[in-house]
Scaffold this active site. Structure first.
Site, PDB file in Angstrom:
ATOM      1  N   ASP A  23      -1.867  -4.543  -1.241  1.00  0.00           N
ATOM      2  CA  ASP A  23      -0.926  -5.186  -2.167  1.00  0.00           C
ATOM      3  C   ASP A  23      -0.981  -6.713  -2.075  1.00  0.00           C
ATOM      4  OD1 ASP A  23       0.005  -2.547  -2.722  1.00  0.00           O
ATOM      5  OD2 ASP A  23       1.307  -2.662  -0.977  1.00  0.00           O
TER       6      ASP A  23
ATOM      7  N   GLU B 170       1.990   0.912 -11.897  1.00  0.00           N
ATOM      8  CA  GLU B 170       2.838   0.179 -10.963  1.00  0.00           C
ATOM      9  C   GLU B 170       2.189  -1.176 -10.690  1.00  0.00           C
ATOM     10  OE1 GLU B 170       2.944   2.500  -7.396  1.00  0.00           O
ATOM     11  OE2 GLU B 170       0.869   2.055  -6.874  1.00  0.00           O
TER      12      GLU B 170
END
Length: 441
Positions: free
Chosen positions: A32, A197
């Site tokens: 991430d 997402e």
């Protein structure tokens, strides 16, 4: 044995192909990526997959920070925040994808705590320490678990926006204080095509971009564009097309020193260790380019491209040992306040730094701060490859304890110009010594 097998495979195969770009961090599993440029440095905040994460379950407890000035040699700064920084969080897992933005000299970290909404931390420095200024979630829609993966953009007029969500997409208008919002939470009736997402919101010129992790699995990086920060969003396809070589991705995008870079993550380091699946990911990066109309040129999969160094690396200063382009098999850990060391150093392992500038006169001496309980270890200083010419050998004997550091030195043969620099480690077995910092003189 498994680690040494992986190192051997890498050493004799992948390293020979310099254009095959593997993840930029190897000493920890991270995911991430959230890049932020401040002054002359690119700061890379990441989530952290623990080494013992097993199967398809995530084990994520804190957030890490790395920095670079050349895009290929990265310095680890350790964990800069964790779930423990939120007094209202009573769990030890769920530290998912963050983003950090700067405003008026303050650095705001937006943190999803899976199942407990999105919190915010603030610091006076990009290195932290980060503190919770509100003592509660910034956003928490308790009727579902959509509140993950926040991204924040400050528009030219000063208005800040926070987007987030899986599988639905939401946004709010943040107030000037960056720790509260005005108005309602806005939910899009439909997200851009392929959206799953990990949104990443940014502006280039008069155009707004929303990059995101595309529908899994496999999972690529999709994007959409708009003339407004709140949409509507028009899907434009992929920044990186889904491939069977990875089951997950997550974008972070930043302009740095005249180029644009897209970051994501893969399982390519895990694949050097085992064919079995575990949620242990590693961050990748690639240069990204635009077409004349503002759309994005599709980027090949990470391993099919080369991440080029922006500028040579300066070795004539104190360099933290955890600064490297490659260090597979090694580990890092904190040692004292805001200091990291390289540890778990075994015979045959090495650190590589790319594009090191020895200058016109070269270096005469190599200094290294190390701590050991063993005698007979060595650091061989090499150039151009792990088996390249040896320009210096530094003996490392016992310093009394693993935390008792001595500054050792050895002479170097004269080398001029720019070379890749390797520190190869030799000694009896595993855990030879700990390595704090080095310097050329």
């Amino acid at each position: 044995m498994k680690k040494f097998l992986a190192i051997s495979l890498f050493s004799f195969g992948l390293m020979a192909n310099a254009s095959e770009q593997l993840p930029i961090i190897q000493t920890k599993y991270n995911a991430d990526p959230a890049p932020m440029v401040h002054n002359d440095t690119i700061f890379l905040y990441t989530s952290h997959d623990e080494d013992d994460a097993h199967g398809y379950g995530f084990k994520m407890q804190d957030w890490l920070l790395y920095s670079s000035t050349d895009m290929v040699n990265w310095t680890e700064h350790g964990a800069v925040a964790s779930l423990k920084d939120f007094s209202w969080v009573n769990k030890d897992n769920g530290a998912w994808a963050i983003q950090v933005v700067e405003r008026n000299g303050k650095f705001y970290m937006y943190c999803p705590i899976h199942g407990n909404g999105i919190g915010v931390l603030v610091a006076d420095s990009p290195y932290g320490p980060f503190k919770d200024p509100i003592g509660k979630p910034l956003v928490w829609q308790k009727e579902h678990w959509d509140d993950i993966d926040p991204t924040v953009m400050i528009d030219d007029d000063g208005q800040a926006y926070m987007y987030w969500g899986n599988p639905n997409l939401y946004y709010v208008r943040l107030n000037d204080d960056m720790i509260s919002y005005s108005g309602d939470i806005h939910k899009f009736d439909s997200a851009p095509e392929h959206y799953q997402e990990g949104p990443w919101l940014y502006k280039r010129g008069d155009l707004y971009y929303l990059a995101f992790a595309s529908t899994c699995c496999p999972e690529g990086i999709g994007y959409a564009m708009s003339n407004r920060p709140t949409g509507p969003w028009e899907s434009k396809g992929y920044i990186m097309r889904p491939t069977e070589r990875t089951r997950g991705n997550h974008p972070g995008i930043a302009d740095y020193k005249g180029k644009t870079y897209v970051f994501g993550h893969s399982y390519d380091i895990l694949r050097l260790e085992t064919p079995d699946h575990h949620e242990r990911r590693s961050v990748n990066a690639a240069e990204m380019e635009y077409n004349a109309d503002g759309t994005i040129k599709e980027v090949p999969y990470w391993k099919d491209i080369e991440l080029k160094q922006i500028e040579p690396f300066n070795p004539f200063r104190k360099v933290e040992a955890e600064t490297m382009a490659w260090g597979f098999g090694l580990k890092t850990r904190p040692c004292g306040a805001r200091n990291m060391i390289v540890t778990n150093i075994d015979n045959g392992e090495y650190i590589c730094l790319r594009g090191v500038d020895f200058g016109k006169k070269g270096a005469k001496k190599f200094l290294a701060s190390v701590a050991s309980t063993k005698n007979g270890s060595r650091i061989k200083v090499r150039i151009d490859s792990k088996d390249g010419a040896v320009i210096g050998i530094l003996p490392v004997d016992s310093t009394g304890s693993d935390d008792s550091y001595s500054l050792l030195s050895c002479k170097l043969e004269k080398v001029k110009g720019v070379h890749d620099l390797y520190f190869t480690f030799e000694g009896d077995g595993d855990d030879l010594f700990n390595f704090d910092y080095w310097e050329l003189k």
